[in-house]
Design a protein around this motif. Sequence first.
Motif, PDB file in Angstrom:
ATOM      1  N   ARG A  66       0.852  -1.194  -0.176  1.00  0.00           N
ATOM      2  CA  ARG A  66      -0.069   0.143  -0.002  1.00  0.00           C
ATOM      3  C   ARG A  66       0.837   1.301   0.033  1.00  0.00           C
ATOM      4  NH1 ARG A  66      -5.510   0.243   1.437  1.00  0.00           N
ATOM      5  NH2 ARG A  66      -4.655   2.019   2.588  1.00  0.00           N
ATOM      6  N   TYR A  67       1.928   1.391   0.869  1.00  0.00           N
ATOM      7  CA  TYR A  67       2.776   2.329   0.925  1.00  0.00           C
ATOM      8  C   TYR A  67       3.817   2.542  -0.296  1.00  0.00           C
ATOM      9  CZ  TYR A  67       3.310   5.610   4.715  1.00  0.00           C
ATOM     10  OH  TYR A  67       3.199   6.800   5.525  1.00  0.00           O
ATOM     11  N   PHE A  68       3.906   1.313  -1.041  1.00  0.00           N
ATOM     12  CA  PHE A  68       4.659   1.489  -2.368  1.00  0.00           C
ATOM     13  C   PHE A  68       3.795   2.253  -3.361  1.00  0.00           C
ATOM     14  CE2 PHE A  68       7.665  -2.414  -1.498  1.00  0.00           C
ATOM     15  CZ  PHE A  68       8.193  -1.923  -0.708  1.00  0.00           C
ATOM     16  N   ARG A  69       2.360   1.760  -3.432  1.00  0.00           N
ATOM     17  CA  ARG A  69       1.474   2.617  -4.539  1.00  0.00           C
ATOM     18  C   ARG A  69       1.556   4.006  -4.077  1.00  0.00           C
ATOM     19  NH1 ARG A  69      -3.625  -1.139  -4.613  1.00  0.00           N
ATOM     20  NH2 ARG A  69      -4.387   0.589  -5.794  1.00  0.00           N
ATOM     21  N   ARG A  70       1.427   4.369  -2.791  1.00  0.00           N
ATOM     22  CA  ARG A  70       1.134   5.505  -2.236  1.00  0.00           C
ATOM     23  C   ARG A  70       2.341   6.601  -2.769  1.00  0.00           C
ATOM     24  NH1 ARG A  70       0.874  10.206  -1.166  1.00  0.00           N
ATOM     25  NH2 ARG A  70       0.291  11.373   0.823  1.00  0.00           N
ATOM     26  N   MET A  71       3.574   6.063  -2.785  1.00  0.00           N
ATOM     27  CA  MET A  71       4.847   6.618  -3.223  1.00  0.00           C
ATOM     28  C   MET A  71       5.272   6.367  -4.556  1.00  0.00           C
ATOM     29  SD  MET A  71       5.494   8.203  -0.305  1.00  0.00           S
ATOM     30  CE  MET A  71       7.438   8.548  -0.129  1.00  0.00           C
ATOM     31  N   ALA A  72       4.429   5.975  -5.317  1.00  0.00           N
ATOM     32  CA  ALA A  72       4.318   5.737  -6.717  1.00  0.00           C
ATOM     33  C   ALA A  72       5.762   4.852  -7.132  1.00  0.00           C
ATOM     34  CB  ALA A  72       4.651   7.112  -7.525  1.00  0.00           C
ATOM     35  N   ILE A  73       6.148   3.751  -6.143  1.00  0.00           N
ATOM     36  CA  ILE A  73       7.096   2.519  -6.428  1.00  0.00           C
ATOM     37  C   ILE A  73       6.387   1.625  -7.356  1.00  0.00           C
ATOM     38  CG2 ILE A  73       8.706   1.257  -5.313  1.00  0.00           C
ATOM     39  CD1 ILE A  73       8.932   2.901  -2.889  1.00  0.00           C
ATOM     40  N   PHE A 229      -5.069   7.890   4.351  1.00  0.00           N
ATOM     41  CA  PHE A 229      -4.163   6.819   4.275  1.00  0.00           C
ATOM     42  C   PHE A 229      -3.346   6.194   5.448  1.00  0.00           C
ATOM     43  CE2 PHE A 229      -0.020   5.073   3.264  1.00  0.00           C
ATOM     44  CZ  PHE A 229      -0.358   4.029   2.208  1.00  0.00           C
ATOM     45  N   LEU A 230      -2.789   7.137   6.358  1.00  0.00           N
ATOM     46  CA  LEU A 230      -2.097   6.514   7.591  1.00  0.00           C
ATOM     47  C   LEU A 230      -3.222   5.852   8.473  1.00  0.00           C
ATOM     48  CD1 LEU A 230       0.098   9.846   8.534  1.00  0.00           C
ATOM     49  CD2 LEU A 230       0.699   7.418   7.067  1.00  0.00           C
ATOM     50  N   LEU A 231      -4.490   6.266   8.410  1.00  0.00           N
ATOM     51  CA  LEU A 231      -5.351   5.780   9.466  1.00  0.00           C
ATOM     52  C   LEU A 231      -5.810   4.561   8.827  1.00  0.00           C
ATOM     53  CD1 LEU A 231      -6.988   6.220  11.953  1.00  0.00           C
ATOM     54  CD2 LEU A 231      -8.710   7.404  10.654  1.00  0.00           C
ATOM     55  N   THR A 232      -6.235   4.488   7.457  1.00  0.00           N
ATOM     56  CA  THR A 232      -6.811   3.110   6.851  1.00  0.00           C
ATOM     57  C   THR A 232      -5.657   1.999   6.833  1.00  0.00           C
ATOM     58  OG1 THR A 232      -6.152   3.931   4.847  1.00  0.00           O
ATOM     59  CG2 THR A 232      -8.412   4.383   5.733  1.00  0.00           C
ATOM     60  N   THR A 233      -4.585   2.455   6.563  1.00  0.00           N
ATOM     61  CA  THR A 233      -3.400   1.462   6.617  1.00  0.00           C
ATOM     62  C   THR A 233      -2.901   0.967   7.895  1.00  0.00           C
ATOM     63  OG1 THR A 233      -2.593   2.757   4.521  1.00  0.00           O
ATOM     64  CG2 THR A 233      -0.863   1.159   5.665  1.00  0.00           C
ATOM     65  N   ALA A 234      -3.117   1.846   8.983  1.00  0.00           N
ATOM     66  CA  ALA A 234      -3.040   1.217  10.156  1.00  0.00           C
ATOM     67  C   ALA A 234      -3.801   0.237  10.866  1.00  0.00           C
ATOM     68  CB  ALA A 234      -2.824   2.551  11.173  1.00  0.00           C
ATOM     69  N   GLY A 235      -5.205   0.443   9.942  1.00  0.00           N
ATOM     70  CA  GLY A 235      -6.324  -0.343  10.269  1.00  0.00           C
ATOM     71  C   GLY A 235      -5.985  -1.817  10.010  1.00  0.00           C
ATOM     72  N   VAL A 236      -5.293  -1.706   8.458  1.00  0.00           N
ATOM     73  CA  VAL A 236      -4.986  -3.088   7.779  1.00  0.00           C
ATOM     74  C   VAL A 236      -4.045  -3.657   8.614  1.00  0.00           C
ATOM     75  CG1 VAL A 236      -4.114  -4.022   5.784  1.00  0.00           C
ATOM     76  CG2 VAL A 236      -5.762  -2.144   5.503  1.00  0.00           C
ATOM     77  N   SER A 237      -3.067  -2.965   9.305  1.00  0.00           N
ATOM     78  CA  SER A 237      -1.911  -3.701   9.902  1.00  0.00           C
ATOM     79  C   SER A 237      -2.392  -4.371  11.196  1.00  0.00           C
ATOM     80  CB  SER A 237      -0.750  -2.821  10.336  1.00  0.00           C
ATOM     81  OG  SER A 237      -1.217  -1.641  11.359  1.00  0.00           O
TER      82      SER A 237
END
Length: 341
Positions: A66-73, A229-237
């Motif tokens: 998810r972070y890779f997609r967020r940072m265009a990696i 994004f930070l909130l939803t991704t933390a929810g996934v973790s």
Amino acid sequence: MRLPISIGWKGAAWFGVTGVLFAGLLYLADLGEFLSSIGRADPTFFAIAIAVGFSSLLVWALVWHRYFRRMAIETTLSRTVRMFLTGHFLNSITPLGQFGGEPIMAYIVSDNTDTDYETSLACVISADILNATPFFTFTLGGLLYLAVFGSLEGLLVDIAILSVLIVLVGGLVAYLLWSDNSALGTAVNRLLTAVGGRFDRAESLVRSLQERVDRIEEAFQEAGSDPGFLLTTAGVSHLAIVAQIVSLYFVFLSIGIEPDFVPLYLIVNLSVIATLSPTPGGSGTYEVAFSALVTLFFPVELATAVTAAVLFRLTTYWPGLLVGYVSMLTLRSSPTPDGAE
């Protein structure tokens, strides 16, 4: 793929410490009774525990993706999983890796995605901060539960204090990294200027380091610029910790311990503090802490508690090392075009 990793004699010493801790724990637990408990474990329940426990690693890898997609990696999900498991393997075999494995993991990402190192580092550290968050939100929630019901005392009070301190320090670090006020970068650049001023012909080196600090700071600001994004991704973790609790449930069933949700919840989350030790992957110290917590919450012998600790690590830790090593062998230095795997 060549990796910048060396264990050295200090690393060997910490592996030795791990061995001593294991030996001492098994001695106190009665080795014969421990082996007997291992032999009595139900293979069906244990197999389920392994499958569910390993899924926690896949959840953390998803957070990376998810972070890779967020940072265009640009990378595929399968390659992300392999990079994460490679980093997990290297973190787990390297003493102090729990404190500083991200630079190596960022090197892996940069080497396999054709991304600049600064962006990779910001991405990896940011994702790992979100992956670590559930341990402490769950831990503090559990300790609050115990405090309300009047059973927070002794060792649990010390764990509560340590957890609060870690959350406060971690929260401050995350804020400084992601904030756009540039306070952290400014402080580092001032320190570099002060150090460079004490040496002749250091101006060009200081300028180069300051430019790199600025690039890293910009990458972190981008990584933390979207609170949603930070909130939803933390929810996934948080799903990873749920998986570990379910895994421990089946570990207990496999060795004949009647599981109860509250102790399972607390054991999984409180024992994570022990992974912050200098031993490789927290090995030794984790099993000691885990066994102590099992005997605290369940009326079982130490040998049974040690058995639970070892079996649980065989579901959530050791499989990741094996698969991580294989993943490391499959990674290539040149990135694979998206969708080509």
